[in-house]
Design a protein around this motif. Structure first.
Motif, PDB file in Angstrom:
ATOM      1  N   GLN A  48     -21.240  47.028 -26.127  1.00 30.07           N
ATOM      2  CA  GLN A  48     -20.399  48.222 -26.002  1.00 30.07           C
ATOM      3  C   GLN A  48     -20.662  49.197 -27.156  1.00 30.07           C
ATOM      4  N   PRO A  49     -21.869  49.758 -27.209  1.00 26.01           N
ATOM      5  CA  PRO A  49     -22.253  50.610 -28.340  1.00 26.01           C
ATOM      6  C   PRO A  49     -21.519  51.943 -28.359  1.00 26.01           C
ATOM      7  N   LEU A  50     -21.481  52.542 -29.520  1.00 26.93           N
ATOM      8  CA  LEU A  50     -20.935  53.886 -29.663  1.00 26.93           C
ATOM      9  C   LEU A  50     -21.939  54.920 -29.156  1.00 26.93           C
ATOM     10  N   VAL A  51     -23.232  54.680 -29.415  1.00 30.06           N
ATOM     11  CA  VAL A  51     -24.304  55.601 -29.014  1.00 30.06           C
ATOM     12  C   VAL A  51     -25.411  54.811 -28.320  1.00 30.06           C
ATOM     13  N   SER A  74     -19.381  51.779 -19.367  1.00 27.88           N
ATOM     14  CA  SER A  74     -19.192  52.100 -20.777  1.00 27.88           C
ATOM     15  C   SER A  74     -18.976  53.600 -20.978  1.00 27.88           C
ATOM     16  N   SER A  75     -18.219  53.930 -22.018  1.00 31.15           N
ATOM     17  CA  SER A  75     -18.029  55.329 -22.408  1.00 31.15           C
ATOM     18  C   SER A  75     -18.914  55.696 -23.598  1.00 31.15           C
ATOM     19  N   PRO A 122     -13.696  63.341 -29.620  1.00 34.17           N
ATOM     20  CA  PRO A 122     -13.057  62.069 -29.293  1.00 34.17           C
ATOM     21  C   PRO A 122     -13.767  61.395 -28.130  1.00 34.17           C
ATOM     22  N   ARG A 123     -13.731  60.079 -28.134  1.00 29.61           N
ATOM     23  CA  ARG A 123     -14.320  59.321 -27.035  1.00 29.61           C
ATOM     24  C   ARG A 123     -13.428  59.431 -25.820  1.00 29.61           C
ATOM     25  N   HIS A 124     -14.062  59.364 -24.658  1.00 30.64           N
ATOM     26  CA  HIS A 124     -13.355  59.467 -23.385  1.00 30.64           C
ATOM     27  C   HIS A 124     -12.670  58.149 -23.074  1.00 30.64           C
ATOM     28  N   ARG A 125     -11.361  58.206 -22.794  1.00 32.95           N
ATOM     29  CA  ARG A 125     -10.637  56.992 -22.451  1.00 32.95           C
ATOM     30  C   ARG A 125     -10.745  56.764 -20.953  1.00 32.95           C
ATOM     31  N   ILE A 126     -11.203  55.565 -20.543  1.00 30.47           N
ATOM     32  CA  ILE A 126     -11.420  55.299 -19.130  1.00 30.47           C
ATOM     33  C   ILE A 126     -10.440  54.295 -18.566  1.00 30.47           C
ATOM     34  N   ASP A 127      -9.496  53.777 -19.403  1.00 25.00           N
ATOM     35  CA  ASP A 127      -8.609  52.728 -18.910  1.00 25.00           C
ATOM     36  C   ASP A 127      -7.151  53.136 -18.874  1.00 25.00           C
ATOM     37  N   THR A 180     -16.542  62.725 -17.510  1.00 23.27           N
ATOM     38  CA  THR A 180     -17.354  62.506 -18.696  1.00 23.27           C
ATOM     39  C   THR A 180     -16.702  63.233 -19.867  1.00 23.27           C
ATOM     40  N   ARG A 181     -17.156  62.941 -21.080  1.00 23.71           N
ATOM     41  CA  ARG A 181     -16.617  63.627 -22.250  1.00 23.71           C
ATOM     42  C   ARG A 181     -16.783  65.138 -22.144  1.00 23.71           C
TER      43      ARG A 181
END
Length: 259
Positions: A48-51, A74-75, A122-127, A180-181
């Motif tokens: 689950q990487p950041l990039v 993954s986001s 900010p990262r996209h929240r998918i949950d 998407t973000r």
């Protein structure tokens, strides 16, 4: 102790994979590499990487399909690096779910700068799930209101469309949307602007984490990328550009909310 930031590099050329690993490693990432899309997808699932960086021309599953599959699990921020420099390739990459597209040969400093710009968003929240879709004002400009979402967040509303920057949740008539973000950030920017027109250049700079001073350079491909993001956003909203419910086009300029 903070856990290290993780990056996945999916690239079939060993030298380039090593270079990317070195660049991201110097930026403080713990880097995992793969030579194929299938192996890279498994690394993303595992770590689950950041990039995540992607090549397009790889044996077996290409970068476009790999990006689409990554986006379902993954986001992670996805950066496509490819020697294919045609505009259609960049647009196809963005449509597949990539956050950025960089042409090879690339400059390591440019990659670092692009990644740093993405990490400022900010990262996209998918949950997340919206609990209370009530209290909207259909014909008004965006409305700021408190929503019962388990936190005292602020919601932007327009004709049944609701967005929270705090929770990264978007819904239409109570149904959550998977954006998407870039799509989320564009929609949030338009909702906050209301009836003020947001130019394609302004939106492109916003996605890069920059403020307009009047001297920045925004390329035609950047403007075209905004058009692709807005088209994808409209598709997910289920609206027609010819008869928009939420986002209207101001020809030759950009976009704004409908009245």
């Amino acid at each position: 102790m903070d856990q290290p930031r993780v990056a996945v590099v999916i690239e079939d050329e060993t030298d380039i994979r090593s270079l990317l690993g070195a660049v991201l490693g110097q930026a403080g990432f713990e880097v995992y590499g793969a030579a194929t899309g299938v192996d890279g997808l498994e690394l993303v699932r595992l770590h689950q990487p950041l990039v995540t960086t992607l090549d397009i021309n790889m044996p077996g599953m290409d970068g476009f399909e790999t990006a689409k599959r990554i986006r379902t699990i993954s986001s992670t921020y996805i950066v496509i690096l490819s020697a294919r420099t045609e505009e259609i390739d960049a647009l196809q990459g963005l449509e597949a779910g990539a956050d950025d597209y960089i042409a090879k040969p690339f400059r390591p400093r440019e990659l670092r700068a692009r990644v740093d710009a993405m990490l400022r968003r900010p990262r996209h929240r998918i949950d997340g799930a919206l609990q209370d879709p009530s209290d909207r004002q259909p014909e008004a400009a965006p409305v700021l209101s408190a929503a019962a979402n388990g936190a005292n967040g602020i919601w932007l509303e327009h004709k049944g469309l609701r967005l929270s920057r705090d929770t990264r949740i978007v819904s239409v008539d109570g149904v959550d949307l998977d954006l998407t973000r870039s799509e989320f950030d564009i929609l949030a920017d338009l909702l906050e602007a209301g009836r003020r027109v947001r130019g394609k250049g302004d939106l492109a700079l916003m996605l890069r984490g920059e403020r307009s001073t009047g001297i920045e350079y925004v390329s035609d491909s950047d403007a075209r990328a905004i058009e692709v993001h807005v088209a994808n956003l409209r598709r997910k909203l289920g609206e027609s550009p010819a008869n928009p419910q939420w986002i209207e086009t101001v020809r030759g300029v950009g976009y704004r909310l409908t009245a």
